[in-house]
Design a protein around this motif. Structure first.
Motif, PDB file in Angstrom:
ATOM      1  N   GLU A   1       0.834  -1.210   0.000  1.00  0.00           N
ATOM      2  CA  GLU A   1       0.000   0.000   0.000  1.00  0.00           C
ATOM      3  C   GLU A   1       0.870   1.261   0.000  1.00  0.00           C
ATOM      4  OE1 GLU A   1      -2.973  -0.010  -0.830  1.00  0.00           O
ATOM      5  OE2 GLU A   1      -3.546  -2.091  -0.542  1.00  0.00           O
ATOM      6  N   TYR A   2       0.224   2.415   0.149  1.00  0.00           N
ATOM      7  CA  TYR A   2       0.850   3.682  -0.216  1.00  0.00           C
ATOM      8  C   TYR A   2       1.034   4.630   0.957  1.00  0.00           C
ATOM      9  CZ  TYR A   2      -1.058   1.823  -4.594  1.00  0.00           C
ATOM     10  OH  TYR A   2      -1.382   1.014  -5.645  1.00  0.00           O
ATOM     11  N   ILE A   3       1.816   5.676   0.698  1.00  0.00           N
ATOM     12  CA  ILE A   3       1.990   6.792   1.632  1.00  0.00           C
ATOM     13  C   ILE A   3       1.214   7.988   1.074  1.00  0.00           C
ATOM     14  CG2 ILE A   3       3.674   8.465   2.524  1.00  0.00           C
ATOM     15  CD1 ILE A   3       5.699   6.152   2.660  1.00  0.00           C
ATOM     16  N   TYR A   4       0.506   8.687   1.964  1.00  0.00           N
ATOM     17  CA  TYR A   4      -0.371   9.792   1.558  1.00  0.00           C
ATOM     18  C   TYR A   4      -0.001  11.086   2.284  1.00  0.00           C
ATOM     19  CZ  TYR A   4      -3.450   6.100  -0.286  1.00  0.00           C
ATOM     20  OH  TYR A   4      -3.970   5.030  -0.979  1.00  0.00           O
ATOM     21  N   LYS A   5      -0.423  12.195   1.651  1.00  0.00           N
ATOM     22  CA  LYS A   5      -0.320  13.494   2.330  1.00  0.00           C
ATOM     23  C   LYS A   5      -1.579  14.285   2.035  1.00  0.00           C
ATOM     24  CE  LYS A   5       2.296  17.289   0.269  1.00  0.00           C
ATOM     25  NZ  LYS A   5       3.532  18.087   0.229  1.00  0.00           N
TER      26      LYS A   5
END
Ligand code: FEO
Ligand code: CA
Ligand code: CA
Length: 737
Positions: free
Chosen positions: A406-410
């Motif tokens: 899965e991913y990293i978000y901002k």
């Protein structure tokens, strides 16, 4: 399933990596539903790049702000006067003893454990499975935690050091075969249907608690009768806020207009907003829902079917506890996420869409309902790490989605920060201002140590015109965030967990706990390791021990960043060319970093582990770190057969800059961290001691994996309990210095 930590749904009760086919030990944290084509997404990337000038022109402002904001952060950051450049304690040795081990010169007290009463008249916890009234007791599996100060008269205070409210996540419960066996007298019912009386207890031990704590001289204790004490459970009414409020995908029998919902679930990491509220991430919520075997047909195979698969709930999925089996009452029926009525307003086919968010609570206002901030996206949220707010600039928050690949978000707010809001009395209105309107981005990492935040909104033509999933609105992007990040080709990471922003440099650190699915073919610059580690005779593969990525935004609201790897987890003595790339030693070797919080008082970065890979040699732990800054190390090449991957590694730590501060009891994860404003007391959670105990041994204490905290003198009975501890330095100094 050893080797991947617990994380609100992990069962690693045996040394055998295969599940017992006769048990119902389903691994809800082992979720593995990112089947998108990332990271080999060159076609999509090419398409996206060709549209980039259009995209930039149409949507994104502020990319030209350049480095000035970061410089501002660096000079105005470091609020602490006691920020240190070397650690001041003797590292704690690895150990498998059933206790909390801390450095010489420190004292730990247990102050708040599962079942402790939170109101007058609630009986003392007997800890034998017969206790009730959990709505008025501490919940289970203490996780993320934040401090909300009070002064001597009980008013909010940022400077008083001996009285405060702890906001605590209660992520999950120690369970086997559906049952939370330590809270039921004989272990509970291990088959469907489950009795309503057992389910009612389990509904109440999840959620959040707010509890007042106080120091009297050097002793800390919680106050059973404080008016600030509050429980929020899976049943507590909540208000949907942000872009998905009122969406067709939020319509339920409980809220036909899609604006209300109930409860919060599997609350993992936390954060404290610049305006002084508590935020909590809902992580492995999907595992609590049942879906009928024919539900895809009942839904007429609409687009939600793709989303349900992507979020780990295929048709026929069994729920973790069987709560849907308790009867026809709404409190049980809502856990069946199937289309059983004529329309969405007649059933709970959308109930799962009301989970997976960041929730916000005002710790000082026990009457205000929690608000679900849907604009921050829906995924397996861990913590929320806020960049240091700058007057006139947007509020920025970094978040991880913890599952393999899965991913990293901002998130970047539309509203610009007004420092007056830091002290305002209407804190949740400030939350509305900064968290309801803004833009979500997903991270794409490049091999050269740079990266790009890619906008997830209908302004991005890749999403607006996606053939991968039909996005009709930004509400769809908020509810089906993972699909939006798939569509734009975000980088699949090794399980992003907590994030923290360095108070002096403004750089964000995000733990990547491990990834058993990483292979030589999918290793990339930012997830570069694939190796085999032995745990006894058992082989563990992939990125076994995890790492911590560090990112620096060119400007807080902008889309360009640089990155390197602050540190790679590894066993001391493992191969320094392929595994122990940070040359860790017996003083600081670790596996599966998860919790990560920077101390505002000392600047120390506290790193906590939720591990199953190194637990043959040491229980989970907490380390103190004084990281440098991005780029203080250099490039390293890792060989995978005939394939080479080049990564960027931070400066090798020494025991003066990275050292083990605490080792927990057996079977426990260490998680949650906060401190008094002076940094002279820290609060830490010990989650799920003894979780590898077999349900069959629930009344056989000699067979418990752990008897903590009873064996440390806390409370009745011998069943292990999750608990909060407070640590002070015997000379009264700042912790870690
Ligand atoms: Fe609840 Fe991913 O830790
Ligand atoms: Ca090993
Ligand atoms: Ca975690």
């Amino acid at each position: 399933h050893e080797g991947e930590g617990h994380c609100g749904g992990f069962f690693h009760k045996t040394e055998n990596s295969t599940m017992n086919p006769t048990s119902d030990r389903i691994d809800f944290n082992d979720e593995d539903s990112n089947t998108s084509a990332n990271p080999h997404f060159d076609e999509v990337l090419g398409k996206r790049l060709s549209r980039r000038s259009l995209f930039r022109g149409a949507g994104l402002a502020a990319t030209a702000a350049g480095a000035t904001a970061l410089t501002g952060c660096a000079t105005t950051g470091g609020a602490s006067s006691t920020a240190i450049d070397r650690l001041g304690f003797k590292p704690v040795a690895k150990t498998t003893t059933d206790k909390v081990s801390i450095p010489e010169g420190y004292t730990a007290q247990i102050i708040y454990a599962l079942g402790d009463p939170l109101a007058a008249g609630v009986p003392v916890f007997k800890n034998d499975g017969t206790d009730t009234q959990f709505e008025l007791r501490a919940g289970d599996h203490h996780d993320g935690m934040e401090w909300f100060g009070l002064d001597a008269s009980g008013k909010p205070s940022d400077s008083f050091n001996s009285r405060g409210i702890l906001g605590v996540n209660h992520e999950a419960t120690t369970d086997e075969k559906l049952s939370s066996f330590f809270i039921h007298a004989n272990g509970g019912t291990a088959a469907l249907p489950r009795p309503a009386s057992e389910i009612d207890k389990e509904l109440a031990i999840h959620g959040l608690s707010f509890v007042e704590v106080q120091a009297d001289g050097k002793r800390w204790a919680y106050r059973q009768t404080s008016p600030f004490n509050r429980r929020i459970t899976t049943m507590t009414p909540a208000v949907l806020h942000g872009v998905a409020r009122g969406s067709e995908h939020m319509v339920t029998r409980y809220s036909p207009d899609g604006t209300l919902c109930r409860g919060t679930l599997n609350n993992c990491g936390t954060g404290k907003t610049p305006w002084g509220t508590f935020v909590s991430g809902e992580e492995n919520w999907f595992g609590y829902f049942h879906r009928n075997a024919k539900d895809d047909d009942a839904r007429k195979k609409d687009k939600q079917v793709q989303a349900l698969n992507r979020y780990g709930r295929k048709a026929g999925a069994a729920s973790r506890h069987g709560w849907e089996s308790g009867g026809s009452e709404d409190r049980y029926a809502r856990w069946n996420n199937s289309a059983v009525g004529a329309a969405a307003k007649d059933d709970y086919r959308n109930e799962m869409n009301t989970f997976g968010y960041v929730v916000e609570v005002d710790a000082y206002d026990t009457q205000a309902p929690m608000r679900k901030r849907t604009s921050l996206g829906r995924f397996a949220h861990e913590s929320v790490a806020f960049a240091r707010p700058v007057a006139g600039q947007p509020v920025v928050a970094y978040m991880g989605d913890d599952a393999r690949g899965e991913y990293i978000y901002k998130f970047v707010s539309d509203a610009k920060w007004d420092p007056k809001d830091a002290q305002g009395a209407n804190r949740l209105a400030a939350g509305d201002k900064y968290l309801d309107k803004g833009t979500l981005f997903a991270a794409r990492f490049k091999e050269d140590g740079t990266g790009e935040w890619i906008e997830l909104s209908m302004k991005n033509p890749v999403i607006e015109g996606s053939s991968y999933f039909e996005f009709k609105s930004d509400a769809d992007v908020a509810v089906f965030t993972r699909l939006a990040a798939d569509a734009v080709g975000a980088t699949k990471m090794d399980r992003p967990e907590w994030g923290g922003v360095h108070p002096r440099t403004g750089e964000v650190y995000i733990t990547l706990t491990n990834n058993s699915n990483r292979t030589a073919a999918t290793a990339d610059a930012v997830n570069p390791r694939v190796y085999t580690d032995m745990k006894g005779s058992k082989e563990q593969k992939g990125n076994v021990n995890g790492h911590i990525v560090r990112m620096a935004d060119a400007s807080p609201a902008g889309t360009d960043f640089k990155w390197d790897i602050y540190v790679f987890g590894a066993e001391a003595g493992s191969d320094k060319s392929r595994v122990n790339l940070s040359s860790l030693t017996d003083d600081n070797d670790m596996s599966s970093p998860d919790g990560l919080v920077f101390s505002p008082a000392s600047g120390i970065c506290w790193i906590q582990t939720d591990d199953g890979a190194y637990t043959d040699q040491t229980n989970c732990m907490m380390l103190a770190a004084i990281p440098g800054r991005l780029g203080d190390g250099g490039a390293r090449t890792v060989q995978h057969g005939d394939r080479q991957v080049t990564t960027h590694v931070g400066k090798t730590p020494t025991p003066a800059t990275l050292a083990r501060f605490l080792v927990g009891p057996k079977g426990a994860e260490i998680t949650g961290w906060c401190e008094t404003p002076d940094g002279r007391a820290i609060f830490v959670n010990i989650q799920h001691p003894g979780e590898n105990t077999a349900m069959a041994d629930v009344n056989n204490p000699a067979k418990y994996e752990s008897q903590w905290p009873a064996n440390a003198g806390y409370g009745a009975g011998q069943r292990p309990r999750s608990a909060t501890i407070v640590i002070t330095k015997n000379d009264g100094g700042v912790i870690g210095t």
